[in-house]
Design a protein around this motif. Structure first.
Motif, PDB file in Angstrom:
ATOM      1  N   PHE A 502       0.858  -1.175   0.000  1.00  0.00           N
ATOM      2  CA  PHE A 502       0.000   0.000   0.000  1.00  0.00           C
ATOM      3  C   PHE A 502       0.897   1.229   0.000  1.00  0.00           C
ATOM      4  O   PHE A 502       1.915   1.270   0.711  1.00  0.00           O
ATOM      5  N   SER A 503       0.540   2.235  -0.792  1.00  0.00           N
ATOM      6  CA  SER A 503       1.307   3.476  -0.790  1.00  0.00           C
ATOM      7  C   SER A 503       0.381   4.657  -1.047  1.00  0.00           C
ATOM      8  O   SER A 503      -0.614   4.549  -1.775  1.00  0.00           O
ATOM      9  N   TYR A 504       0.742   5.761  -0.435  1.00  0.00           N
ATOM     10  CA  TYR A 504       0.038   7.019  -0.652  1.00  0.00           C
ATOM     11  C   TYR A 504       1.101   8.091  -0.852  1.00  0.00           C
ATOM     12  O   TYR A 504       1.960   8.300   0.014  1.00  0.00           O
ATOM     13  N   ARG A 505       1.061   8.760  -1.997  1.00  0.00           N
ATOM     14  CA  ARG A 505       2.094   9.732  -2.359  1.00  0.00           C
ATOM     15  C   ARG A 505       1.440  11.039  -2.792  1.00  0.00           C
ATOM     16  O   ARG A 505       0.432  11.031  -3.500  1.00  0.00           O
ATOM     17  N   THR A 506       2.058  12.115  -2.383  1.00  0.00           N
ATOM     18  CA  THR A 506       1.644  13.430  -2.853  1.00  0.00           C
ATOM     19  C   THR A 506       2.878  14.223  -3.245  1.00  0.00           C
ATOM     20  O   THR A 506       3.965  14.024  -2.677  1.00  0.00           O
ATOM     21  N   THR A 507       2.737  15.081  -4.223  1.00  0.00           N
ATOM     22  CA  THR A 507       3.804  16.003  -4.601  1.00  0.00           C
ATOM     23  C   THR A 507       3.219  17.407  -4.657  1.00  0.00           C
ATOM     24  O   THR A 507       2.029  17.599  -4.958  1.00  0.00           O
ATOM     25  N   ASP A 508       4.051  18.383  -4.312  1.00  0.00           N
ATOM     26  CA  ASP A 508       3.605  19.766  -4.436  1.00  0.00           C
ATOM     27  C   ASP A 508       4.342  20.429  -5.590  1.00  0.00           C
ATOM     28  O   ASP A 508       5.083  19.776  -6.327  1.00  0.00           O
ATOM     29  N   ASN A 509       4.124  21.710  -5.751  1.00  0.00           N
ATOM     30  CA  ASN A 509       4.657  22.381  -6.929  1.00  0.00           C
ATOM     31  C   ASN A 509       6.070  22.913  -6.739  1.00  0.00           C
ATOM     32  O   ASN A 509       6.450  23.909  -7.337  1.00  0.00           O
ATOM     33  N   GLN A 510       6.864  22.234  -5.915  1.00  0.00           N
ATOM     34  CA  GLN A 510       8.258  22.634  -5.790  1.00  0.00           C
ATOM     35  C   GLN A 510       9.019  22.363  -7.089  1.00  0.00           C
ATOM     36  O   GLN A 510       9.864  23.150  -7.507  1.00  0.00           O
ATOM     37  N   ASN A 511       8.724  21.228  -7.741  1.00  0.00           N
ATOM     38  CA  ASN A 511       9.419  20.862  -8.975  1.00  0.00           C
ATOM     39  C   ASN A 511       8.537  21.040 -10.214  1.00  0.00           C
ATOM     40  O   ASN A 511       8.985  20.766 -11.322  1.00  0.00           O
ATOM     41  N   ALA A 512       7.292  21.401 -10.045  1.00  0.00           N
ATOM     42  CA  ALA A 512       6.386  21.541 -11.187  1.00  0.00           C
ATOM     43  C   ALA A 512       5.280  22.531 -10.833  1.00  0.00           C
ATOM     44  O   ALA A 512       5.108  22.906  -9.666  1.00  0.00           O
ATOM     45  N   ASP A 513       4.515  22.937 -11.852  1.00  0.00           N
ATOM     46  CA  ASP A 513       3.423  23.889 -11.654  1.00  0.00           C
ATOM     47  C   ASP A 513       2.109  23.177 -11.354  1.00  0.00           C
ATOM     48  O   ASP A 513       1.033  23.688 -11.679  1.00  0.00           O
ATOM     49  N   TYR A 514       2.167  22.010 -10.750  1.00  0.00           N
ATOM     50  CA  TYR A 514       0.956  21.277 -10.411  1.00  0.00           C
ATOM     51  C   TYR A 514       1.264  20.342  -9.252  1.00  0.00           C
ATOM     52  O   TYR A 514       2.428  20.068  -8.929  1.00  0.00           O
ATOM     53  N   ASP A 515       0.203  19.864  -8.625  1.00  0.00           N
ATOM     54  CA  ASP A 515       0.321  18.915  -7.529  1.00  0.00           C
ATOM     55  C   ASP A 515      -0.292  17.588  -7.954  1.00  0.00           C
ATOM     56  O   ASP A 515      -1.201  17.545  -8.794  1.00  0.00           O
ATOM     57  N   THR A 516       0.200  16.501  -7.347  1.00  0.00           N
ATOM     58  CA  THR A 516      -0.350  15.181  -7.656  1.00  0.00           C
ATOM     59  C   THR A 516      -0.677  14.448  -6.363  1.00  0.00           C
ATOM     60  O   THR A 516      -0.100  14.710  -5.302  1.00  0.00           O
ATOM     61  N   GLU A 517      -1.627  13.525  -6.479  1.00  0.00           N
ATOM     62  CA  GLU A 517      -2.005  12.661  -5.360  1.00  0.00           C
ATOM     63  C   GLU A 517      -2.227  11.260  -5.919  1.00  0.00           C
ATOM     64  O   GLU A 517      -2.929  11.090  -6.916  1.00  0.00           O
ATOM     65  N   ASN A 518      -1.591  10.273  -5.288  1.00  0.00           N
ATOM     66  CA  ASN A 518      -1.686   8.907  -5.788  1.00  0.00           C
ATOM     67  C   ASN A 518      -1.873   7.942  -4.629  1.00  0.00           C
ATOM     68  O   ASN A 518      -1.180   8.038  -3.612  1.00  0.00           O
ATOM     69  N   PHE A 519      -2.815   7.027  -4.794  1.00  0.00           N
ATOM     70  CA  PHE A 519      -3.036   5.929  -3.853  1.00  0.00           C
ATOM     71  C   PHE A 519      -2.963   4.627  -4.643  1.00  0.00           C
ATOM     72  O   PHE A 519      -3.511   4.522  -5.745  1.00  0.00           O
ATOM     73  N   ARG A 520      -2.275   3.627  -4.089  1.00  0.00           N
ATOM     74  CA  ARG A 520      -2.167   2.339  -4.782  1.00  0.00           C
ATOM     75  C   ARG A 520      -2.193   1.213  -3.772  1.00  0.00           C
ATOM     76  O   ARG A 520      -1.492   1.259  -2.751  1.00  0.00           O
ATOM     77  N   PHE A 521      -3.016   0.206  -4.069  1.00  0.00           N
ATOM     78  CA  PHE A 521      -3.123  -0.995  -3.244  1.00  0.00           C
ATOM     79  C   PHE A 521      -2.917  -2.189  -4.169  1.00  0.00           C
ATOM     80  O   PHE A 521      -3.612  -2.335  -5.178  1.00  0.00           O
ATOM     81  N   ALA A 522      -1.916  -3.049  -3.835  1.00  0.00           N
ATOM     82  CA  ALA A 522      -1.558  -4.123  -4.767  1.00  0.00           C
ATOM     83  C   ALA A 522      -1.191  -5.398  -4.018  1.00  0.00           C
ATOM     84  O   ALA A 522      -0.092  -5.499  -3.462  1.00  0.00           O
ATOM     85  N   PRO A 523      -2.060  -6.400  -3.980  1.00  0.00           N
ATOM     86  CA  PRO A 523      -1.678  -7.740  -3.505  1.00  0.00           C
ATOM     87  C   PRO A 523      -0.973  -8.510  -4.620  1.00  0.00           C
ATOM     88  O   PRO A 523      -1.241  -8.294  -5.808  1.00  0.00           O
ATOM     89  N   SER A 524      -0.054  -9.418  -4.231  1.00  0.00           N
ATOM     90  CA  SER A 524       0.748 -10.114  -5.245  1.00  0.00           C
ATOM     91  C   SER A 524       1.106 -11.513  -4.781  1.00  0.00           C
ATOM     92  O   SER A 524       1.058 -11.833  -3.586  1.00  0.00           O
ATOM     93  N   LEU A 525       1.497 -12.346  -5.750  1.00  0.00           N
ATOM     94  CA  LEU A 525       2.013 -13.690  -5.503  1.00  0.00           C
ATOM     95  C   LEU A 525       3.296 -13.854  -6.309  1.00  0.00           C
ATOM     96  O   LEU A 525       3.326 -13.528  -7.503  1.00  0.00           O
ATOM     97  N   THR A 526       4.345 -14.372  -5.664  1.00  0.00           N
ATOM     98  CA  THR A 526       5.631 -14.583  -6.326  1.00  0.00           C
ATOM     99  C   THR A 526       6.054 -16.028  -6.132  1.00  0.00           C
ATOM    100  O   THR A 526       5.985 -16.552  -5.012  1.00  0.00           O
TER     101      THR A 526
END
Length: 784
Positions: A502-526
Motif C-alpha cells: 500500500f502506498s500514498y504519495r503526494t507532490t507539491d509544486n516545488q518541482n512543477a506547476d501542479y500537484d499530484t495525489e496517488n493511492f495504490r493498493f496491490a496484492p501479489s504472488l511470487t
C-alpha cells in the motif's frame, strides 16, 4: 675419649649426639603413627555461625553419620567438602571428645550489583549476563567468572586492554554491594591485513572479500575493523570459496598469523596461502551401471561445459540437478558421486557424474532447538525433506544454507545423527535468535527531492512467523510518502510468497506547476519458475488526481488534464525476473533480465510494458567492474489517454545529468507582446515511451580499501517521448518524437554505514535547448 677404627677416628661426643637424634626421630614416628591411626566417633554435633544454611544441610555436605568411626584424614576431608559448597567464607571442623564441632562463617548475600567506570558500554549490556545477581549468595568463584565475562565483552568490541576489578562494600545483616570497577581502554583495531603467497590477485582485491576490515576513516562507526576470532573463521571460508570458485582447486590456506603490536593497540593479520594452478573443466559426462537410469537424459541435464572455469559450486549445482531429475523419474536412493580426474598437462579436470545405488536411509525426524521466537515451521519450510523421506546429505546442507540466509539467527548448526535404527537419521537443528526488527528516525537527502525526514519500522520475522512487515513515512521538500508492506514467504505451506503493498504519495509544486495525489493498493504472488527465475503476478487498485494547475503560468496542456476528474484504475499484471549473479557459471560476471506488463481497466484501459537487461563483469584481476544496462518502457491506451501522472519520466537514477523531469516533451506557446514574439516553455510532460542505455566502469582510486571509496566513469544515452495526444490550440509540443540525449561523467562511490552513496559529476554531451541539466548530484547507489 677418642676411638680409633679402620675408617678413622671418632669422638664419643659425636656418637652421643647421633644417638640422641635417632631416638628423637623414632619417637616422632611413633607419635605420628598413633595420630594417623587415631579414629573418632561422634554421638553429638555442635554447629555454630550459620544463619541461612540449616544444620542438616551442613551435615549432609560433611558426609559424617552419628557413631561412624572416621580417621583424622576423613575429618579434614569433611571440612573441605563443606568449603566446596561455595556457601561459606571459612570452615573449621574439630573433634571435641565425642562431639563434632563445626564453626562456619557464611558468605554474605548480594544486596545489589553495579558496574562503574563504563562509558563505551552501558549497564544493560552487562548486568543481564552476569552470574552474580541481587539476593544471590556472594561467591568469589562466580565473581571471577563475571570479571572474565565483562572483559570478554569489551574484547569483542576491540578493547582488549580493558581491566575489571571487583569490589565489595559491607552492609548490615551480612549483605554486600558488589561493584565491578572498569578501566576502559582504547579500541585495539586491525591495523593491517596482508597476504603471503598470492600471485593472481592483489592484496586489495583479497581484502575486499573479507568481512574483517582494516581501520580507516570511519573507525568510530565501523565495527568490522576490530578483531574477532569468529569473523576470522568466517573469512577463512570466504577466502577459500573465492579461490576455488575461480578454478584454483589446489588452493590451501596454510595459516592465519594474528599478532599484537608491542603497544597492544593494534592487530596485524597475515594470511599465508598457496594458490596453486587455475583449472578448467575438461570432459564432463554422466554414467551409471543401474539399468533403470537413462544416462543420455542425465547427460543432457548437465549445465557444465568443457572449457569453463572449474568451480565446486558448479559441480554441486549439477549434482542437485541430477538428483532432482532422479526424483522426478521416481528413482529413490540414487546418489550422484562426482569422479574427478586431473590432467596436469592442460590444467583441466574431467568430471564424471556416476549415478550409483545409495544407502537406504530415511529421515526419522527433524529436531529444532534454540528458536525461542521463531516458529518451528519457519525453519522446517527451508527443508525440501520431511520425515520419512530418503536421506540426502546434500539437501540437508542446502537447507542449512537457506536457514542461514533467512537472517533470523546469529548461529545455525545442522547435523545428522543415527536414529532409533541404523536405517534412520535424526536431523538436529540448533539455532540462536538474532534481532530482526528495526525502528528508525532520521533524515535523507538527494538532489531531486531535497531534504526529507523519515520514520520507518521494519520487521523481517514478524511474530516469529518469517513474515516481513514494513511501514514508512517520508516527507521531503517536494513530496510526501506513506507506505506499508507485508509478505508471507510460504503461503499455503508452499514456496509461494504472498504480499500486500500500500502506498500514498503526494507532490507539491516545488518541482512543477501542479500537484499530484496517488493511492495504490496491490496484492501479489511470487513463485520460482527456474533456478534463477521468478514470476510475480498481481492485481492493483489505484487512484490518481492532478490538482493545483490553475496558475497563470501553468501549461494549457496540464490545465486540460487537471480539469479531468480523479481517475480510479484497476489492473492486473505480471513481472518476470531472471538473476544469475549468485547462481551463474562465472563468479566474476552475471546478468539480470526483467520484463513486466500491467493491463489496466476501469476509467481507462491500457497496457504498460517495461523491460530491463543488464550485465556485469570484472576485469583486470577483478579490480575493475564493467556494467551495461538497457532499460525501456511503453504505455499504450485503448480507451482514454495518458496524463502527466501516468507517463514515464527520467530522473537522476535512470538518466544522470538532468534534473527530475528535466528532459522530455514540453509544450510551448508563442505570443506577441509590444510587437515582439515571446516564447513560453512549460513543464516536462513525460512520455508514453522511454529507452535508456547506461555504460559504466567502477575502479579503485588508490585509496585504502577500508575507506570504502572507489571511482567510476559512465556514459548514458536515451530519451523519453510521445505524450500520446495532440497539443491544445495555441500550443505546440517540443521533442515529442525520439530526441536522443547523452551525458558522460565521473562518479565517486562511498560505502558508508549509513548506506552506499554515489556522487556524480556530469557533463551533457547532447542536450536540447530547454532541457534542465545539472552537473552534480548525490544519490543512494543502486545496481541494476
Amino acid at each position: 675419649m677418642i676411638l680409633k677404627t679402620s675408617r678413622g677416628t671418632m669422638s664419643v661426643t659425636t656418637l652421643t649426639l647421633r644417638g640422641l637424634m635417632l631416638a628423637a626421630a623414632l619417637l616422632m614416628t611413633l607419635i605420628a603413627g598413633r595420630a594417623l591411626a587415631q579414629t573418632y566417633a561422634f554421638n553429638a554435633v555442635q554447629i555454630e555461625g550459620n544463619q541461612r544454611v540449616a544444620d542438616s544441610t551442613i551435615l549432609s555436605f560433611a558426609g559424617i553419620s552419628r557413631g561412624e568411626a572416621i580417621s583424622a584424614d576423613q575429618l579434614n576431608a569433611a571440612g573441605q567438602k563443606i568449603r566446596d559448597s561455595g556457601l561459606f567464607e571459612s570452615v573449621d571442623v574439630q573433634a571435641q571428645g565425642n562431639t563434632l564441632a563445626i564453626t562456619v562463617v557464611e558468605f554474605p548475600t548480594i544486596n545489589q550489583v553495579a558496574v562503574e567506570g563504563n562509558r563505551k558500554l552501558n549497564d544493560a549490556e552487562f548486568l543481564p549476563i552476569l552470574e552474580s545477581q541481587s539476593r544471590k549468595i556472594y561467591s568469589p568463584a562466580t565473581v571471577e567468572r563475571d570479571v572474565a565475562t565483562i572483559a570478554g565483552l569489551y574484547a569483542s568490541k576491540g578493547r582488549i586492554n580493558a581491566s575489571v576489578t571487583p569490589r565489595i562494600i559491607r552492609q548490615s545483616d551480612n549483605r554486600v554491594d558488589l561493584v565491578f570497577e572498569v578501566e576502559e581502554s582504547g579500541v585495539t583495531e586491525v591495523q593491517r591485513i596482508t597476504f603471503v603467497g598470492n600471485r593472481s590477485f592483489t592484496d586489495r582485491r583479497l581484502r575486499g572479500v573479507l568481512e574483517t576490515k582494516q581501520a580507516g576513516l570511519l573507525r568510530s562507526i565501523i565495527t568490522r575493523d576490530t578483531y574477532s576470532a569468529e569473523r576470522i573463521n568466517f573469512d577463512k571460508q570466504v577466502l577459500t570459496d573465492f579461490y576455488q570458485s575461480r578454478g584454483y582447486a589446489d588452493f590451501t590456506l596454510q595459516n592465519v598469523d594474528v599478532t599484537l603490536t608491542r603497544e597492544r593497540d593494534a592487530y596485524l593479520i597475515t594470511y599465508n596461502i598457496r594458490e596453486g594452478q587455475r583449472f578448467s573443466f575438461g570432459n564432463v559426462s554422466a554414467s551409471s551401471d543401474l539399468p533403470e537410469v537413462n544416462v543420455p537424459a542425465y547427460q543432457r541435464a548437465l549445465t557444465t561445459r568443457t572449457g569453463m572455469t572449474y568451480s565446486p559450486g558448479q559441480v554441486d549445482r549439477d549434482i542437485a540437478r541430477l538428483e532432482r531429475l532422479a526424483i522426478q523419474q521416481g528413482l529413490t536412493f540414487v546418489a550422484v558421486e562426482p569422479v574427478i580426474t586431473r590432467n596436469d598437462r592442460d590444467l583441466s579436470l574431467n568430471v564424471d557424474y556416476k549415478l550409483v545405488r545409495g544407502p537406504r536411509i530415511f529421515v526419522e525426524r527433524i529436531d529444532i532447538e534454540g528458536n525461542s521466537t521463531t516458529l518451528d515451521r519457519v525453519v522446517r519450510n527451508q527443508f525440501r525433506t520431511v520425515e520419512g523421506d530418503p536421506f540426502n546429505p546434500r539437501e540437508i546442507r542446502q537447507a542449512a544454507d537457506r536457514i542461514r540466509a533467512l537472517g533470523f539467527f546469529t548461529t545455525t548448526d545442522v547435523n545428522a545423527r543415527e536414529g532409533t535404527t541404523p536405517e534412520q537419521v535424526i536431523i538436529d537443528v540448533n539455532v540462536e535468535e538474532a534481532p530482526t526488527g528495526s525502528l528508525s528516525f532520521g533524515a535523507n537527502y538527494n538532489t531531486d527531492n531535497g531534504v526529507g525526514l523519515v520514520a520507518a519500522f521494519k520487521e523481517a520475522n514478524f511474530l516469529g512467523r518469517g513474515q516481513s512487515l514494513s511501514f514508512e513515512i517520508s516527507t521531503a521538500t517536494s513530496n510526501q510518502v506513506i507506505s506499508f508492506g507485508f509478505s508471507e514467504p510460504n503461503f499455503l505451506g508452499r514456496d509461494l510468497r504472498a504480499g500486500v503493498d500500500f502506498s500514498y504519495r503526494t507532490t507539491d509544486n516545488q518541482n512543477a506547476d501542479y500537484d499530484t495525489e496517488n493511492f495504490r493498493f496491490a496484492p501479489s504472488l511470487t513463485f520460482p519458475v527456474s533456478e534463477s527465475g521468478r514470476l510475480t503476478t498481481y492485481t492493483a487498485l489505484s487512484y490518481d488526481d492532478l490538482t493545483g494547475a490553475d496558475g497563470d503560468n501553468v501549461s494549457p496542456f496540464i490545465k486540460e488534464e487537471a480539469a479531468l476528474d480523479a481517475v480510479v484504475t484497476g489492473s492486473v499484471g505480471y513481472n518476470y525476473s531472471f538473476d544469475n549473479r549468485r547462481t551463474g557459471l562465472d563468479p566474476t560476471s552475471g546478468y539480470v533480465f526483467r520484463f513486466g506488463q500491467e493491463f489496466g481497466f476501469g476509467d481507462t484501459r491500457f497496457i504498460k510494458t517495461t523491460a530491463l537487461a543488464a550485465a556485469e563483469t570484472k576485469v583486470l584481476n577483478e579490480g575493475v567492474t564493467l556494467r551495461a544496462t538497457i532499460e525501456g518502457g511503453h504505455l499504450a491506451y485503448q480507451d482514454g489517454f495518458s496524463r502527466v501522472t501516468d507517463r514515464f519520466f527520467l530522473n537522476g537514477n535512470t538518466f544522470r545529468g538532468f534534473d527530475a523531469n528535466g528532459v522530455g516533451p514540453r509544450d510551448y506557446q508563442t505570443t506577441t507582446v509590444d510587437g515582439e514574439t515571446v516564447t513560453t516553455v512549460d513543464d516536462a510532460l513525460g512520455g508514453n515511451s522511454f529507452a535508456v542505455a547506461r555504460l559504466e566502469a567502477e575502479f579503485p582510486l588508490g585509496l585504502p580499501e577500508e575507506y570504502g571509496i572507489t571511482g567510476g566513469a559512465f556514459v548514458d544515452y536515451g530519451s523519453v517521448w510521445d505524450v500520446g495526444r495532440t497539443a491544445p490550440q495555441g500550443t505546440e509540443i517540443l521533442y515529442n518524437g525520439f530526441t536522443p540525449r547523452a551525458t558522460a561523467g565521473l562518479s565517486i562511490f562511498w560505502t558508508t554505514p549509513l548506506g552506499p552513496l554515489r556522487f556524480n559529476f556530469t557533463e551533457p554531451l547532447k542536450a536540447e535547448k530547454f532541457d534542465q541539466t545539472k552537473a552534480f548530484d548525490v544519490t543512494i547507489s543502486t545496481q541494476f
